[in-house]
Design an enzyme around this catalytic site. Structure first.
Site, PDB file in Angstrom:
ATOM      1  N   ASN A 154       0.806  -1.231   0.000  1.00 17.34           N
ATOM      2  CA  ASN A 154       0.000   0.000   0.000  1.00 17.34           C
ATOM      3  C   ASN A 154       0.842   1.287   0.000  1.00 17.34           C
ATOM      4  O   ASN A 154       0.403   2.296  -0.521  1.00 17.34           O
ATOM      5  CB  ASN A 154      -0.994  -0.004   1.164  1.00 17.34           C
ATOM      6  CG  ASN A 154      -0.336  -0.198   2.499  1.00 17.34           C
ATOM      7  OD1 ASN A 154       0.835  -0.556   2.580  1.00 17.34           O
ATOM      8  ND2 ASN A 154      -1.075   0.048   3.554  1.00 17.34           N
ATOM      9  N   GLU A 251       4.946  -4.561  11.840  1.00 14.89           N
ATOM     10  CA  GLU A 251       3.897  -3.561  11.622  1.00 14.89           C
ATOM     11  C   GLU A 251       2.779  -4.280  10.893  1.00 14.89           C
ATOM     12  O   GLU A 251       2.843  -4.497   9.681  1.00 14.89           O
ATOM     13  CB  GLU A 251       4.432  -2.415  10.756  1.00 14.89           C
ATOM     14  CG  GLU A 251       5.493  -1.567  11.421  1.00 14.89           C
ATOM     15  CD  GLU A 251       4.951  -0.763  12.584  1.00 14.89           C
ATOM     16  OE1 GLU A 251       3.722  -0.725  12.802  1.00 14.89           O
ATOM     17  OE2 GLU A 251       5.769  -0.174  13.303  1.00 14.89           O
ATOM     18  N   CYS A 285      -3.308   0.554   6.902  1.00 14.53           N
ATOM     19  CA  CYS A 285      -3.352  -0.357   8.046  1.00 14.53           C
ATOM     20  C   CYS A 285      -3.988   0.265   9.279  1.00 14.53           C
ATOM     21  O   CYS A 285      -4.660  -0.407  10.053  1.00 14.53           O
ATOM     22  CB  CYS A 285      -1.940  -0.796   8.384  1.00 14.53           C
ATOM     23  SG  CYS A 285      -0.828   0.603   8.557  1.00 14.53           S
ATOM     24  N   GLU A 459       7.993   2.174  14.527  1.00 15.75           N
ATOM     25  CA  GLU A 459       8.731   2.837  13.460  1.00 15.75           C
ATOM     26  C   GLU A 459       8.673   4.339  13.724  1.00 15.75           C
ATOM     27  O   GLU A 459       7.862   4.831  14.502  1.00 15.75           O
ATOM     28  CB  GLU A 459       8.114   2.496  12.096  1.00 15.75           C
ATOM     29  CG  GLU A 459       8.255   1.008  11.791  1.00 15.75           C
ATOM     30  CD  GLU A 459       8.118   0.643  10.326  1.00 15.75           C
ATOM     31  OE1 GLU A 459       7.066   0.922   9.742  1.00 15.75           O
ATOM     32  OE2 GLU A 459       9.088   0.076   9.777  1.00 15.75           O
TER      33      GLU A 459
HETATM   34  P1  NDP Z   1       1.119  -9.680   3.360  1.00 15.85           P
HETATM   35  O1  NDP Z   1       1.175 -10.031   4.787  1.00 15.85           O
HETATM   36  O2  NDP Z   1       0.415 -10.567   2.428  1.00 15.85           O
HETATM   37  O3  NDP Z   1       2.600  -9.503   2.792  1.00 15.85           O
HETATM   38  C1  NDP Z   1       3.540  -8.640   3.382  1.00 15.85           C
HETATM   39  C2  NDP Z   1       4.901  -8.939   2.808  1.00 15.85           C
HETATM   40  O4  NDP Z   1       5.394 -10.172   3.338  1.00 15.85           O
HETATM   41  C3  NDP Z   1       4.923  -9.097   1.292  1.00 15.85           C
HETATM   42  O5  NDP Z   1       6.118  -8.548   0.778  1.00 15.85           O
HETATM   43  C4  NDP Z   1       4.887 -10.597   1.142  1.00 15.85           C
HETATM   44  O6  NDP Z   1       5.341 -11.012  -0.112  1.00 15.85           O
HETATM   45  C5  NDP Z   1       5.781 -11.025   2.275  1.00 15.85           C
HETATM   46  N1  NDP Z   1       5.616 -12.402   2.732  1.00 15.85           N
HETATM   47  C6  NDP Z   1       4.531 -13.203   2.636  1.00 15.85           C
HETATM   48  N2  NDP Z   1       4.755 -14.401   3.217  1.00 15.85           N
HETATM   49  C7  NDP Z   1       6.028 -14.358   3.708  1.00 15.85           C
HETATM   50  C8  NDP Z   1       6.855 -15.286   4.420  1.00 15.85           C
HETATM   51  N3  NDP Z   1       6.415 -16.496   4.771  1.00 15.85           N
HETATM   52  N4  NDP Z   1       8.108 -14.904   4.763  1.00 15.85           N
HETATM   53  C9  NDP Z   1       8.564 -13.679   4.446  1.00 15.85           C
HETATM   54  N5  NDP Z   1       7.831 -12.772   3.758  1.00 15.85           N
HETATM   55  C10 NDP Z   1       6.575 -13.086   3.404  1.00 15.85           C
HETATM   56  O7  NDP Z   1       0.516  -8.208   3.339  1.00 15.85           O
HETATM   57  P2  NDP Z   1       0.023  -7.352   2.100  1.00 15.85           P
HETATM   58  O8  NDP Z   1       1.166  -7.077   1.189  1.00 15.85           O
HETATM   59  O9  NDP Z   1      -1.211  -7.983   1.545  1.00 15.85           O
HETATM   60  O10 NDP Z   1      -0.341  -5.974   2.813  1.00 15.85           O
HETATM   61  C11 NDP Z   1      -1.538  -5.759   3.478  1.00 15.85           C
HETATM   62  C12 NDP Z   1      -1.381  -5.968   4.972  1.00 15.85           C
HETATM   63  O11 NDP Z   1      -0.320  -5.167   5.465  1.00 15.85           O
HETATM   64  C13 NDP Z   1      -2.592  -5.559   5.748  1.00 15.85           C
HETATM   65  O12 NDP Z   1      -2.904  -6.522   6.722  1.00 15.85           O
HETATM   66  C14 NDP Z   1      -2.197  -4.272   6.426  1.00 15.85           C
HETATM   67  O13 NDP Z   1      -2.880  -3.982   7.571  1.00 15.85           O
HETATM   68  C15 NDP Z   1      -0.743  -4.501   6.654  1.00 15.85           C
HETATM   69  N6  NDP Z   1      -0.054  -3.222   6.772  1.00 15.85           N
HETATM   70  C16 NDP Z   1       0.398  -2.823   8.009  1.00 15.85           C
HETATM   71  C17 NDP Z   1       0.981  -1.594   8.169  1.00 15.85           C
HETATM   72  C18 NDP Z   1       1.518  -1.166   9.499  1.00 15.85           C
HETATM   73  O14 NDP Z   1       2.396  -0.311   9.521  1.00 15.85           O
HETATM   74  N7  NDP Z   1       1.062  -1.677  10.618  1.00 15.85           N
HETATM   75  C19 NDP Z   1       1.109  -0.656   7.060  1.00 15.85           C
HETATM   76  C20 NDP Z   1       0.641  -1.189   5.804  1.00 15.85           C
HETATM   77  C21 NDP Z   1       0.062  -2.434   5.688  1.00 15.85           C
HETATM   78  P3  NDP Z   1       4.316 -11.081  -1.368  1.00 15.85           P
HETATM   79  O15 NDP Z   1       3.054 -10.402  -1.010  1.00 15.85           O
HETATM   80  O16 NDP Z   1       5.048 -10.390  -2.423  1.00 15.85           O
HETATM   81  O17 NDP Z   1       4.097 -12.528  -1.603  1.00 15.85           O
END
Ligand code: NDP
Length: 485
Positions: A154, A251, A285, A459
């Site tokens: 995002n 996060e 998020c 952060e």
């Molecule tokens: P995901 O949890 O699906 O993915 C986050 C990242 O982790 C991606 O780069 C993903 O790769 C990677 N990933 C997935 N599985 C693994 C693993 N087993 N080991 C290591 N890395 C892995 O989140 P989204 O990208 O769908 O983002 C949305 C989510 O992020 C929402 O839940 C939102 O709330 C949260 N978020 C939290 C924020 C905060 O600061 N608290 C800010 C922004 C978002 P890939 O997707 O490329 O497969």
């Protein structure tokens, strides 16, 4: 014909772009049209190895520089990002679909803020001196070593900087893996950092899915993992990092409450609820997606909210008049549509929206449900889209209890004209990043992060320094050693 947004290569390692076409292709899709705008290749094991070894090779000399020297480079990068803000914002819009009216103000600029802030702090990172009679102890704030950053889709530029800036300021190296959905922006951050003078190897970007993220987390040469992502991914990554007793920042997601008392300014409360639900098409998020409205102003709130939502300019995100763009992907749009159907099926009242727009791309209308009850699926699960759930409440105590009945704890907001109440209520809410008569401000000076399942660590702000450095204490004896034998 090459795509206009095609990066020079898929990865940025050891100060330069690197390609390895034997990795699986990852098409980059422009969310406003559904068209492919670039292609990158997933990192192969050889690419992962190159990123880790170059980071390891560069880190010690970087940590040995003075903080002022490190900070100067980060601040130069911040200036360059600001100078190039327009182009970087356009790229962020292509990567995410977020309207230019947002990206021009909150993405690259927020990344620049982080680089400037941590660049400024780098020179004042110190330990302390503790006198113990003749003897004394001093502490040294030291780098952790190699940090891995894993980003969500995002805020790709912001996340790359929010993790990279404190890591580099403290003398670490970073390997960053963006979300496969938005692979373009972090490459630009790496390019600019190196153009600003960052020595090769200190900030590497490699592409791929979770399959690439997972071995980074478990690699014994990695000292810290900072993830921005969902709770299910956070659980996996945290557990994998624990195996190697690594430092972590998590996060994660949220389902945050926004409590509106009937003495609040109606216009401000409606504005706050819009910011808390529809910015970035709801893909934030910290969004306050559970909007608790005191019964006295509920209908007035819904009427005014409905009126103001008619003013949303939904359309081409590259047109600066647009202030509401598409969802990041077809997949995310379908997930959100599934929640909208559940909301209807479980008996919530659809006040407005609820439909996909009949146009190319992944557009959903801003959607509001009222009469939502605490057990409904849309009241409990993070939707991550433009869907607001409005609940009624009678008393302050009831609002606090219900607001806390969630496994998440990222954010919370209160709107009231009674400031004493505002502080009293926020103090009782179980969440990390809170707002009174405002919502979703994220200045770099303020700590950002969640409690409960929404994460660990913070952060931004001085608090982030604690999470990217470690303290060594050194006892210095000034006299003879008194041993028992
Ligand atoms: P995901 O949890 O699906 O993915 C986050 C990242 O982790 C991606 O780069 C993903 O790769 C990677 N990933 C997935 N599985 C693994 C693993 N087993 N080991 C290591 N890395 C892995 O989140 P989204 O990208 O769908 O983002 C949305 C989510 O992020 C929402 O839940 C939102 O709330 C949260 N978020 C939290 C924020 C905060 O600061 N608290 C800010 C922004 C978002 P890939 O997707 O490329 O497969």
């Amino acid at each position: 014909m090459p795509y206009p947004t095609q990066p020079t290569a898929s990865h940025f390692i050891n100060g330069q772009y690197v390609e390895d076409t034997s990795g699986a292709e990852i098409p980059v899709i422009y969310p406003a049209t559904g068209e492919q705008i670039a292609v990158v290749h997933e990192a192969t094991p050889s690419i992962v190895e190159q990123a880790i070894t170059s980071a390891k090779a560069a880190q010690k000399a970087w940590a040995a520089l003075s903080g002022t020297e490190r900070g100067r480079i980060l601040r130069r990068a911040a200036d360059m990002i600001r100078e190039r803000n327009h182009d970087l914002s356009v790229l962020e819009t292509y990567d995410t679909g977020k309207p230019l009216s947002e990206t021009l103000y909150v993405d690259a600029t927020s990344g620049a803020d982080a680089l400037e802030y941590f660049g400024g702090l780098a020179g004042s990172l110190t330990g302390e001196h503790i006198q113990l009679g003749e003897d004394w102890v001093y502490t040294r704030r030291e780098a952790l070593g190699l940090c891995v950053g894993i980003g969500a889709w995002n805020y790709p530029t912001q996340i790359a900087c929010w993790k990279g800036a404190p890591a580099l300021a403290c003398g670490n190296a970073m390997v960053f893996k963006p979300s496969e959905t938005t692979p373009l922006c972090a490459l630009k951050v790496a390019e600019i950092l190196h153009e600003a003078g960052l020595p090769a190897g200190l900030y590497n970007v490699i592409q791929g899915t979770g399959k690439v993220g997972a071995p980074l987390v478990t690699d014994p040469r990695v000292d810290k993992v900072s993830l921005t992502g969902s709770v299910p991914t956070g659980r996996k990554v945290y557990a994998a990092a624990a195996e190697g007793i690594k430092h972590v920042t998590m996060e994660l997601g949220g389902k945050s409450p926004l409590i509106i008392f009937d003495d609040a300014s109606l216009e401000d409360a409606v504005g706050g609820a819009i910011l808390a639900n529809f910015y970035s098409s709801g893909q934030v998020c910290s969004n306050g997606t559970r909007v608790f409205v005191q019964k006295g102003i509920k209908e007035a709130f819904l009427t005014r909210l409905h009126e103001r939502l008619q003013e949303a300019q939904i359309g081409d995100p590259l047109d600066e008049a647009t202030n509401f763009g598409p969802m990041v992907s077809e997949n995310q749009m379908k997930i959100v549509q599934g929640y909208i159907e559940k909301g209807k099926a479980e008996g919530a009242r659809l006040v407005c929206g609820g439909n996909a727009l009949p146009r190319d791309g992944f557009y959903l209308e801003p959607t509001v449900f009222a009469d939502v009850t605490d057990e409904m699926t849309i009241a409990r699960e993070e939707i991550f889209g433009p869907v607001m759930a409005v609940f009624d409440f009678d008393t302050e105590e009831e609002a606090i209890t219900r607001a806390n009945e969630t496994e998440f704890g990222l954010s919370a907001g209160v709107f009231t004209s009674d400031l004493t109440r505002g502080h009293r209520v926020i103090a009782q809410i179980e969440a990390g990043s809170c707002f009174i008569n405002s919502y979703n401000d994220a200045p770099v000076e303020a700590p950002f992060g969640g409690s409960k399942l929404s994460g660990v660590g913070r952060e931004n702000s001085k608090a982030a320094i604690e999470h990217y450095s470690q303290m060594k204490s050194v006892y210095v004896r000034m006299g003879a050693v008194d041993a028992p034998f």
